[in-house]
Enzyme design. Structure first.
Site, mmCIF file in Angstrom:
data_model
loop_
_atom_site.group_PDB
_atom_site.id
_atom_site.type_symbol
_atom_site.label_atom_id
_atom_site.label_comp_id
_atom_site.label_asym_id
_atom_site.label_seq_id
_atom_site.Cartn_x
_atom_site.Cartn_y
_atom_site.Cartn_z
ATOM 1 N N GLU A 292 36.380 42.273 44.989
ATOM 2 C CA GLU A 292 35.859 43.496 44.363
ATOM 3 C C GLU A 292 34.759 44.155 45.186
ATOM 4 O OE1 GLU A 292 32.999 40.371 42.856
ATOM 5 O OE2 GLU A 292 35.080 40.471 43.502
ATOM 6 N N CYS B 197 34.678 33.380 44.530
ATOM 7 C CA CYS B 197 33.383 32.896 45.016
ATOM 8 C C CYS B 197 33.031 31.556 44.341
ATOM 9 C CB CYS B 197 32.308 33.958 44.835
ATOM 10 S SG CYS B 197 30.799 33.624 45.799
ATOM 11 N N HIS C 159 34.436 38.033 47.983
ATOM 12 C CA HIS C 159 34.536 38.867 46.776
ATOM 13 C C HIS C 159 35.533 40.008 47.017
ATOM 14 C CE1 HIS C 159 31.149 37.382 44.275
ATOM 15 N NE2 HIS C 159 30.643 37.023 45.448
#
Length: 201
Positions: A185, A78, A183
């Site tokens: 995650e 990001c 992202h």
């Protein structure tokens, strides 16, 4: 071992938890010696570019990051990806790390019809094959949250997502340095598989 750079900006613990769920040893640190000892480095980031660059400078880790990026895998996520470029025009002009040629500009600049911020799930179109996509299929959905995006980086772009009337740079690479605007995650199983591939580099 994978280290996650702690410079006061980013989703450190969710990223660490995702890596540990994959069985990957991941340490959050701001110590230069740990970056040097690591097998690979992740540079996360959330917030404004200028503020993040100032905080990163304050750690004294910039020379270490530049040195280590020449010899081991580095992944920016990001805002961490945006910091890899030459410069950003987010609220002024700010220098980046210069690890990937290109710049960062307002998401609505190329397409005023775009809703900003870009927040949500988008499919990722793979433009170039890469080890980072070892477990990732073309067209899988990933999660974005951003108001600025990379541009003038075609040679380094591995994947894009369509947003509005134009494509958004989703994944970049130059040498040992990778970046994802989304992202991993927060991108479910697809994101975890991307992180697994990075952990195997």
């Amino acid at each position: 071992m994978t280290v996650i750079v702690d410079y006061g900006v980013g989703n450190l613990f969710s990223l660490q938890s995702s890596l540990r769920a994959l069985g990957v040893e991941a340490e959050i640190t701001c110590r230069a010696e740990r970056l040097r000892e690591a097998e690979r480095i992740i540079l996360p980031g959330v917030g404004a570019f200028g503020d993040a660059r100032a905080k990163l400078d304050a750690t004294g880790l910039v020379p270490v990051l530049l040195e280590e990026a020449e010899q081991k895998p580095l992944l920016g996520i990001c805002l961490g990806m945006q910091l890899l470029f030459d410069r950003s025009f987010e609220y002024g002009e700010h220098p980046g790390l210069g690890l990937i040629p290109g710049e960062v500009a307002f998401l609505g600049e190329e397409d005023e019809a775009r809703k900003v911020p870009h927040m949500g799930w988008n499919s990722l179109e793979i433009l170039k094959d890469d080890p980072l996509f070892k477990y990732f299929r073309n067209g899988e959905y990933v999660y974005y949250v951003h108001s600025f995006c990379a541009r003038n980086c075609r040679d380094s772009t591995l994947g894009v997502s369509q947003y509005g009337n134009a494509a958004v740079t989703g994944v970049v690479r130059r040498g040992n340095v990778w970046g994802t605007q989304f992202h991993p995650e927060k991108s479910g199983d697809a994101g975890l598989r991307l992180l697994r591939a990075f952990a195997e580099l």
